[in-house]
Scaffold this motif. Structure first.
Motif, PDB file in Angstrom:
ATOM      1  N   ASN A  67     -17.889 -31.648 -17.017  1.00 31.74           N
ATOM      2  CA  ASN A  67     -16.692 -31.807 -17.846  1.00 31.74           C
ATOM      3  C   ASN A  67     -16.954 -31.505 -19.317  1.00 31.74           C
ATOM      4  O   ASN A  67     -16.033 -31.164 -20.056  1.00 31.74           O
ATOM      5  N   ASP A  68     -18.214 -31.649 -19.769  1.00 33.94           N
ATOM      6  CA  ASP A  68     -18.575 -31.422 -21.171  1.00 33.94           C
ATOM      7  C   ASP A  68     -19.136 -30.025 -21.422  1.00 33.94           C
ATOM      8  O   ASP A  68     -19.456 -29.684 -22.560  1.00 33.94           O
ATOM      9  N   TYR A  69     -19.248 -29.225 -20.387  1.00 28.39           N
ATOM     10  CA  TYR A  69     -19.910 -27.916 -20.500  1.00 28.39           C
ATOM     11  C   TYR A  69     -19.228 -27.006 -21.528  1.00 28.39           C
ATOM     12  O   TYR A  69     -19.892 -26.447 -22.405  1.00 28.39           O
ATOM     13  N   THR A  70     -17.912 -26.863 -21.454  1.00 26.71           N
ATOM     14  CA  THR A  70     -17.183 -25.975 -22.364  1.00 26.71           C
ATOM     15  C   THR A  70     -17.337 -26.434 -23.810  1.00 26.71           C
ATOM     16  O   THR A  70     -17.603 -25.625 -24.704  1.00 26.71           O
ATOM     17  N   GLU A  71     -17.207 -27.736 -24.027  1.00 27.15           N
ATOM     18  CA  GLU A  71     -17.356 -28.290 -25.380  1.00 27.15           C
ATOM     19  C   GLU A  71     -18.781 -28.095 -25.900  1.00 27.15           C
ATOM     20  O   GLU A  71     -18.983 -27.753 -27.073  1.00 27.15           O
ATOM     21  N   ALA A  72     -19.769 -28.272 -25.027  1.00 26.05           N
ATOM     22  CA  ALA A  72     -21.168 -28.106 -25.423  1.00 26.05           C
ATOM     23  C   ALA A  72     -21.453 -26.655 -25.803  1.00 26.05           C
ATOM     24  O   ALA A  72     -22.104 -26.391 -26.817  1.00 26.05           O
ATOM     25  N   MET A  73     -20.966 -25.712 -25.004  1.00 33.18           N
ATOM     26  CA  MET A  73     -21.194 -24.298 -25.300  1.00 33.18           C
ATOM     27  C   MET A  73     -20.510 -23.895 -26.603  1.00 33.18           C
ATOM     28  O   MET A  73     -21.048 -23.119 -27.386  1.00 33.18           O
ATOM     29  N   LYS A  74     -19.325 -24.437 -26.855  1.00 29.63           N
ATOM     30  CA  LYS A  74     -18.627 -24.155 -28.105  1.00 29.63           C
ATOM     31  C   LYS A  74     -19.430 -24.681 -29.302  1.00 29.63           C
ATOM     32  O   LYS A  74     -19.591 -23.989 -30.307  1.00 29.63           O
ATOM     33  N   ALA A  75     -19.965 -25.880 -29.178  1.00 27.45           N
ATOM     34  CA  ALA A  75     -20.766 -26.473 -30.253  1.00 27.45           C
ATOM     35  C   ALA A  75     -22.018 -25.651 -30.515  1.00 27.45           C
ATOM     36  O   ALA A  75     -22.413 -25.448 -31.672  1.00 27.45           O
TER      37      ALA A  75
END
Length: 79
Positions: A67-75
């Motif tokens: 669930n946090d993958y997209t946010e992590a990649m953006k960061a």
């Protein structure tokens, strides 16, 4: 343990690794670190004995929840 996780980094525990974990912490993204320790068979002591960690640093992986993958990649792209 790591079934519901996605890998965002696989490599050595170096400056790149430290920058990525620091960036994830700054953005409040929880992550796990999986360390793979190299194993070398030691025929003098028997193939089953071996020497763990005597060949230097192994590989590390940074894992985040799916669930946090997209946010992590953006960061991490903002580096």
């Amino acid at each position: 343990m790591f079934g519901a996780k996605k890998e965002i980094y696989c490599g050595k525990e170096d400056d790149v690794f430290r920058k990525k974990t620091e960036k994830l912490r700054e953005n409040g993204i929880r992550f796990d670190i999986d360390r793979q320790i190299p194993h070398v068979s030691d025929l003098a002591r028997g193939a089953g004995v071996g020497r763990y960690g005597e060949t230097g640093p192994g590989t590390v992986r940074i894992l985040v929840k799916k669930n946090d993958y997209t946010e992590a990649m953006k960061a991490l792209r903002e580096e």
